[in-house]
Design a protein around this motif. Sequence first.
Motif, PDB file in Angstrom:
ATOM      1  N   PRO A   9       0.822  -1.215   0.000  1.00 20.35           N
ATOM      2  CA  PRO A   9       0.000   0.000   0.000  1.00 20.35           C
ATOM      3  C   PRO A   9       0.856   1.266   0.000  1.00 20.35           C
ATOM      4  O   PRO A   9       1.964   1.281   0.530  1.00 20.35           O
ATOM      5  N   THR A  32      -3.487   4.198   0.111  1.00 18.94           N
ATOM      6  CA  THR A  32      -3.647   4.379   1.546  1.00 18.94           C
ATOM      7  C   THR A  32      -4.301   5.723   1.849  1.00 18.94           C
ATOM      8  O   THR A  32      -3.838   6.774   1.367  1.00 18.94           O
ATOM      9  N   LYS A  49      -5.164   3.362   9.129  1.00 21.45           N
ATOM     10  CA  LYS A  49      -5.285   3.604   7.696  1.00 21.45           C
ATOM     11  C   LYS A  49      -6.255   2.619   7.061  1.00 21.45           C
ATOM     12  O   LYS A  49      -6.543   1.548   7.595  1.00 21.45           O
ATOM     13  N   HIS A  51      -6.624   0.809   3.191  1.00 20.51           N
ATOM     14  CA  HIS A  51      -5.890   0.583   1.944  1.00 20.51           C
ATOM     15  C   HIS A  51      -6.902   0.178   0.862  1.00 20.51           C
ATOM     16  O   HIS A  51      -7.428  -0.933   0.878  1.00 20.51           O
TER      17      HIS A  51
END
Length: 628
Positions: A9, A32, A49, A51
């Motif tokens: 990512p 991301t 995060k 992705h």
Amino acid sequence: MNPWDAITPSEELEWHPCYDFVNPAFRCARLTVPLDYDCPRIPSRPSPKVHIAVTLLPAKNPAANRSPMLLNPGGPGGSGSMFALLVAPALQKILDPDQPIIGFDPRGIGFTTPVADCWATPPPCDGCPEDTAKGLVHRLAWTSTNAGFGFVNSSSIAFKYLEAGHRAVNDLCRGKDSQLEGQSIFAHASTAHVAQDMISIVDAWDRWVNKTQDAATLAVNPTQKKLIYWGFSYGTYLGATFASMFPDRVGRLILDGVVDAEHYVTPVWKESLVDTDKVLGEFFRLCVEAGPKCALYRAGDTQEDLGNRYHAILDRLSADPPITFTHPTSFFPVIVRASFIRALVFTVLYKPSSFPSLAILLDYIYQEKYEELAILFQDPQLLCLAPGNSLAGVVTDAQRAIMCSDKTKPVNLTLEEFRSEFDGTASISQFADIWVSLMLQCNGWDIYSPKHSVPKVPWTIPPNKTKGQQQAKIKTAFPILFLSNTYDPVTPLVAAVKMATKFQDAGLIEQVSSGHCTLASISWCTALAIKYYVLFGQVPPPPVVDGDDYLGGKWQRCWGNGGPWNEFDVAGIDGDDEEKRATVEMMEAFKKVRETLDSVPRFGVGALPGFEGVEEALRNFATAHAAV
């Protein structure tokens, strides 16, 4: 091998070859983005995060410098990356070879991580992965058990236990969310979050173009920094939400099979069924028109005769004793339940191209040839032949997480209140039991981000009751194109007209046909309108309505070409041989997109516990009887 596992990512679009067995031009990336856009970025502190899985079919000539068209197949829960993989080549034939096509999996869906999976067994140690395969086995066992209850009115106890089952699943999801200390995808999966993700994709695309392309060779791009988008079904709610949150970022938005946003954010959304029974009526009408080509037809039949025969078939399946047979190849007992057949019928209303197969299926039941239905009932042991976690990430809780998070307030109705909602829905459609069974999944869902708030858009703001005053229309950087069939089983024409009136200068096309989204049928007129809108910015006129009489107005109409029992005929198209060849190619491309959209899980009966295989069963039946 799963190509996504090999992609690291990145906060930039870094394209990698993928799925070359489909088309060697395809590229994939994992973009991301923040889990929570409202959370300030602190360099010294890692932040959660997401992705996003992104699939690209590039332009034949990148120097044409066109903004990519993003796709959403609906649901919520449909995989946009897989949808693009299947339809992007056909869309380029429809639009232009130099039009890049992007599909992406929204939060919680498909190959975007983390996946919205309440069932995955927690990791046994720090750093260990969740056991998604074990969770899938538990999920399938649960849904198989709940399938025995049918729909909410199948018995005196069905409503009570189906509602309890959904609350239990929501408790399961809440437990998973608490394990992740409020940083799970469940609390950040709403449509407003996905709209922000689309901004991230558009901006990352522009950065990638500036980084990798020679500016001197690029054509001028009038839609730079703006979204080009085609959304179907729930994807229209995503598109409308994007347009209301970021009106200055609208480049071209096609919203096809339009969700009434004001109703979608309510607990039951029952107004979606106002045209459902009319689509079933179209099945009877077209069967009579087809005559002997339609397997359920008998000489001299009227539309009323077909309707009576259909209801007699359902009555037989509901009678005592139940209809049973032994599966001829897998050797297990099968009960042919009326609820399962009605679920198949409801699914077919989405796609009239399957009307001939439905007629064959119903005729087999009418003639008591029950073993001919065997292909509808697959051996459960076939799941054991599936490699690894092939269903994990596909069978998820994304629809629950997205739809329930989109409600203006948590749904927490009592059983009696839901029964009242069912009674109101039943006054609209005979398929109310299926619809309300779907709506139950949000009862008791209360997983939200700490700053959870619904975007301040027209469908979440109480209407201005001051006499003579109306809410101002949203002015977008470019007008939106709304598309609707005359009769759509879950996103009626009235919703498209109503939503179009909320946006300044938005155009509307009614395709005179039935089914879910305009791709349910083939229309040369609609195809050209879409192409001219995307490539040349030609917008049909806005609908003209008188107050709240949304169906009493005027707007552009396109007629469908061909039907379930007669294919599109190019003979009626003007032009020389070359123009007709191009027409055939374009229509074949539209058919490919339609067939693919039919195969993508969308919001419908497939979300019901125990009915996830309904669409698969119908496809198997249609394939097996294609030559009949």
